[in-house]
Design an enzyme around this catalytic site. Structure first.
Site, mmCIF file in Angstrom:
data_model
loop_
_atom_site.group_PDB
_atom_site.id
_atom_site.type_symbol
_atom_site.label_atom_id
_atom_site.label_comp_id
_atom_site.label_asym_id
_atom_site.label_seq_id
_atom_site.Cartn_x
_atom_site.Cartn_y
_atom_site.Cartn_z
ATOM 1 N N SER A 296 23.965 21.126 16.970
ATOM 2 C CA SER A 296 23.131 21.970 16.253
ATOM 3 C C SER A 296 21.939 21.300 15.888
ATOM 4 O O SER A 296 21.678 22.410 15.465
ATOM 5 C CB SER A 296 23.720 19.985 14.642
ATOM 6 O OG SER A 296 22.797 18.825 15.112
ATOM 7 N N SER B 92 24.396 16.844 19.409
ATOM 8 C CA SER B 92 23.966 17.359 18.823
ATOM 9 C C SER B 92 21.982 18.068 19.254
ATOM 10 O O SER B 92 21.709 19.013 19.206
ATOM 11 C CB SER B 92 23.500 17.554 17.295
ATOM 12 O OG SER B 92 24.583 17.870 16.723
ATOM 13 N N LYS C 28 13.067 19.770 13.783
ATOM 14 C CA LYS C 28 14.447 19.449 13.205
ATOM 15 C C LYS C 28 14.481 19.711 12.238
ATOM 16 O O LYS C 28 13.523 18.634 10.938
ATOM 17 C CB LYS C 28 15.757 19.122 13.938
ATOM 18 C CG LYS C 28 17.053 19.713 13.225
ATOM 19 C CD LYS C 28 18.197 18.322 14.192
ATOM 20 C CE LYS C 28 19.725 18.949 13.473
ATOM 21 N NZ LYS C 28 20.095 17.940 14.577
#
Lengths: 474, 471
Positions: free
Chosen positions: B137, B161, B62
């Site tokens: 997210s 997330s 990420k």
């Protein structure tokens, strides 16, 4: 009108740990700018703080020396504000749970002891250092993250002299603990002074003014005295004192307004989520508290008890730790504490200042110095002779060699001196006559002759004694 | 993963270049990657890590995971040029285990969001239907693993997330116990709620990844000294006698009957494996308070966490006359509207006059929710519920009623594990309208081993590949 003066002091002190408060970067003074930093000090995104165990130890030592209650549950908070010297945009501090509370120190002013209460001591991190120029600002992050303790007094002081006594006492204690350099001129100790005036019979405190930028004790005194007279004049003229921060201006020896305080800034303090509360092991805390280095007051007492020093001498030595440490080293090889102290206090200090040296830089070691003192106390050389070679001794030359090579070794052998005395008496019948006629000066003349004949090496008091005794035989 | 004995260099290199090319090929379709990483440097010393548990496994991080010398943007315009000078602890661990980083994946800006619509590089598409969201997210990582580009991708989970996008994209999403994986080097959202975790295509891989990622890190004081288990060894497929609590508040608030059907079938299968399943009800008032409590704590912490992004040290600088103006303009220009809104909310919650009734109140409610949850969990080994009340929403879904009970409870219950810090995992449980749906399991703290075994057992009796094929 004379007003009641109320002074409270906040002192920030840099701790001299090896690494920073929350990172493993080294501490620095006068290093190349931005060379002692890592990603944590620069608040690179994603970095996390790691508490420096030694900083906590030093804070505990300070708390103990200032008689503060130690909170063994250590917690940190964030103080939020945007400023260019604050890389994270917040400072990690101890707003809600300072490590130390409710302590005191006793200061001494004009021979009177006074207790100054200390409200709190907490740990935090220093900011970066900024250099403002006309059209740009340079930032040195070396200082960012340096461990600090902030020591907040109660408003217990009433004069510049007391303020100075308080600060120097704090300074002295921290220095003896070995936890800080406490150099005001270099900024490793910084004092903010809150001062307000009120009528003698008033119950409500006056409006307080904060003074910053005080880089020496003498400036503290000047600033406080200036501020007292400035505020007195204003009150006399029924002017309103505004709450503000002022700085001491060295060129004009006055305080100048920096900024007005319009309400308090909201720092939005909240607990630091990246550092869980730390429960300090009690035996670790006790071990620190029970093994504090000797504090200055204790040392004063010891100098009196062990070396039989007067209060004044003990004070002069103890208030300069390097000097006192040197004194103790010398005393390992000396017997007469008093004479040793005299030579250090009067001669050594003068000699060092004359040659622009310090205890730290001088070449004379304690053994050499002790030899000199011992020769004096054993009357092997006279004080006058010692003074003749003192500068060379301080410069590191071996004092025994010096005495030998300059042939100044004092004659303390009674038989040897007696022979010279008898010779002198035999050669000066007129002086004996004068003495018998009541002229005491004759003794002085005769002793002078003895000294002359011994090339100055006879022990003067011994010569005096022998002349006085022998002359009666004629 | 984990079959390194069989691998020779050629196979490994091919696997990596295949994954890289696959990622490039689907970039236009999914928009899941922010930065493709030139992996050649990593190959040079590859043989040093031959015995590593992830030797030669291509992975994606990420884009809030700091990579030294490789741009790390957290999908914020503010950080579009930020190149870290250090590696996050997990990057070192992954490299030491032999993993090869092929890219940095898209996310909601600064991890603040659940849609992945707020990334500076645009929205991430769901691998099963590009008209739908990946969820957020950690949307980029979810989408890439869901698509089968990589078998493991790192995510972070502050309020579901990882677990929510995993459910939307049909992959396994693991958020272990708070403190299990170091957060050092992860651009934060909310320090007390942030967790690092991973997406994998199956539970075995999640177990291996956790073995690599977990462990005490002296750079993260909140990381735990708890010994790291050999999680793979827990995967026995035996859950006989294990007690599972179903969160009835969640199932009661789900209106989509197909989702409930999938869920009930999953539960039936777990019962057949010998699990003891009971429904439990938590205090509904507390359940309704999850989201506001979360928002307050997360935004308050976030507003301070991102105060370093001021255009002075970091972030794109907008020139101005004074340093204060530089900060104001840089921040106004650098952050998207949603982020600015959250900073304002966070700041408001921390004001001295509001802090008692907002931030501190939120922390009290957080504690109440944790206590309520603990009451239930003490009689059970696991808690279970559908990961979402629905399939992944459409990209232009404007109908989401954020104040409905269905949204507040059924869409946000997984945040409880961010409050408690307990390990939690989402795994695929079937398909609804040709879209994957997920089931969420939560366990006691540091009981990742048994949690993974439960998920593994569920996987064994739900052949996801077959479901996908039949879909």
């Amino acid at each position: 009108m004379a007003y009641k003066v109320v002074i409270g002091i906040e002192i920030h002190c840099e701790l001299k740990t090896k690494t920073k408060m929350f990172s493993s970067a080294p501490l620095s003074f006068a290093q190349t700018p931005n060379s002692c930093v890592n990603e944590v000090d620069l608040a690179h995104p994603g970095t996390l703080p790691c508490v420096n165990k030694n900083a906590i130890k030093y804070a505990i030592m300070a708390c103990s020396a200032f008689n503060l209650e130690i909170d063994t549950l250590v917690k940190f908070d964030r103080k939020n504000y945007f400023y260019t010297d604050l890389p994270k945009g917040y400072q990690i501090t101890q707003q809600f749970h300072p490590i130390g509370r409710n302590g005191f120190i006793d200061i001494n002013v004009d021979g009177n002891s006074k207790r100054i209460n200390i409200e709190r001591l907490h740990m935090e991190e220093d900011t970066a250092k900024q250099f403002h120029f006309n059209d740009e600002t340079l930032i040195d992050y070396n200082r960012a993250g340096t461990p600090l303790v902030e020591i907040v007094s109660d408003p217990d002081m009433t004069s510049g002299v007391e303020a100075v006594a308080y600060i120097s006492k704090i300074q002295e204690i921290l220095l003896y603990l070995g936890v800080s350099d406490v150099k005001m001129e270099q900024g490793s100790m910084r004092c903010d002074i809150n001062i307000s005036l009120m009528k003698q019979d008033a119950e409500k405190l006056g409006t307080k003014v904060e003074i910053k930028n005080l880089n020496s004790l003498s400036n503290v005194l000047k600033a406080v005295e200036f501020e007292i007279s400035r505020q007195s004049d204003m009150l006399d003229n029924a002017e309103l004192i505004v709450q503000e921060t002022r700085r001491f201006d060295e060129t004009t020896k006055s305080t100048v307004s920096m900024r007005k305080k319009e309400g308090n800034v909201d720092y939005k303090y909240f607990p630091e989520p990246n550092i869980f509360p730390i429960r300090l092991p009690l035996d670790w805390v006790n071990e620190i508290v029970n093994n504090l280095p000797e504090l200055p007051d204790a040392r004063r007492v010891r100098y009196h008890d062990v070396y039989a020093l007067e209060e004044y001498d003990a004070n002069v030595l103890v208030s300069n730790k390097l000097l006192a440490d040197f004194y103790e080293l010398v005393m390992q090889d000396c017997d007469d504490g008093k004479i040793c102290a005299n030579w250090i206090i009067s001669e050594l200090i003068a000699q060092l200042s004359k040659t622009n040296q310090s205890i730290a830089t001088m070449k004379c070691d304690s053994k050499n110095f002790a030899n000199l003192i011992n020769m004096i106390t054993k009357k092997e050389i006279s004080g006058k002779q010692a003074k003749q070679i003192f500068a060379q001794v301080v410069d590191g030359e071996n004092c025994i060699e010096l005495v030998k090579s300059s042939g100044m070794k004092q004659i303390s052998d009674e038989g040897a001196i007696l022979q010279i005395v008898i010779d002198v008496l035999n050669d000066n019948p007129q002086s004996i006559e004068d003495f018998k006629n009541g002229k005491d000066r004759a003794i002085g003349f005769l002793v002078g002759q003895v000294m002359k004949r011994s090339k100055g090496q006879a022990n003067p008091s011994m010569a005096n004694q022998l002349v006085s005794a022998q002359i009666k035989n004629y | 993963m984990g079959e390194n004995v069989m691998l020779n260099e050629e196979i490994v290199l091919k696997r990596i270049s295949d994954a890289y090319n696959f990622a490039k090929n689907v970039q236009e379709e999914l928009n899941a990657m922010v930065t493709f990483v030139d992996y050649n440097d990593q190959l040079e010393n590859m043989n040093m890590h031959k015995s590593g548990k992830m030797f030669g496994v291509p992975i994606v991080l990420k884009d809030n995971v700091n990579t030294k010398g490789i741009k790390t943007t957290a999908s914020s315009k503010m950080l579009e040029n930020y190149v870290p000078i250090y590696d996050a602890t997990i990057v070192t661990k992954l490299k030491d285990a032999g993993a090869i980083i092929i890219g940095k994946s898209s996310m909601d800006e600064l991890a603040m969001g659940g849609t992945n619509l707020t990334a500076a590089t645009g929205s991430v598409k769901n691998p099963y239907d590009t008209n739908r969201m990946s969820g957020g997210s950690s949307g980029g990582s979810a989408s890439l693993v869901g698509k089968g580009v990589v078998s493991m991708a790192i995510g972070s989970d502050t309020g579901d997330s990882i677990r929510k996008p995993a459910a939307f994209c049909g992959c396994v999403g693991l958020k272990p116990t708070y403190g299990r994986i170091s957060r050092y080097g992860i651009i934060p959202y909310s320090s007390s709620l942030d967790h690092v975790g991973c997406f994998t295509s199956n539970v075995k891989d999640a177990a291996i990844a956790l073995e690599v990622l977990a462990g005490r890190d002296d750079l993260d004081m909140t990381s735990s000294y708890e010994p790291v288990d050999n999680y793979s060894e827990f995967l026995s497929g035996d859950i006989k006698g294990k007690k599972i609590a179903i969160l009835k508040n969640v199932t009661d608030n789900i209106s989509n009957v197909d989702v409930l059907k999938c869920f009930n079938e999953s539960i039936e299968k777990l019962k057949q494996q010998g699990a003891i399943v009971e429904e439990v009800i938590l205090n509904e008032k507390l359940m309704l308070a999850i989201l506001p409590t979360y928002y307050l704590i997360a935004n308050c912490e976030a507003t301070a966490n991102h105060a370093n992004l001021n255009g002075i040290c970091y972030g794109n600088q907008v020139e101005s006359q004074t340093s204060e103006q530089i900060m104001i303009k840089s921040r106004t220009n650098g952050f998207g509207p949603l982020i600015r809104k959250r900073f304002v909310i966070g700041s408001y919650g921390l004001f001295v006059e509001n802090q008692e009734k907002l931030f501190k109140q939120a922390q009290k409610v957080r504690r109440l929710i944790v206590e309520e949850y603990d009451k239930v969990l003490k009689d059970f080994d696991f808690v279970c519920a559908p990961a979402s009340a629905s399939i992944a929403p459409l990209l232009d879904d404007k109908h989401l009623d954020q104040l409905s009970d269905e949204y507040l409870v059924a869409e946000n219950h997984m945040i409880i594990s961010n409050f408690t810090g307990y390990p939690s995992i989402s795994v695929p449980m079937g398909f609804v309208d040709k879209m994957p749906v997920g089931i969420n399991f939560t366990a006691h703290k540091f009981d990742e081993g048994n949690l993974l075994n439960l998920a593994y057992t569920h996987e064994l009796c739900n052949d996801f590949k077959a479901m996908k094929a039949g879909n």
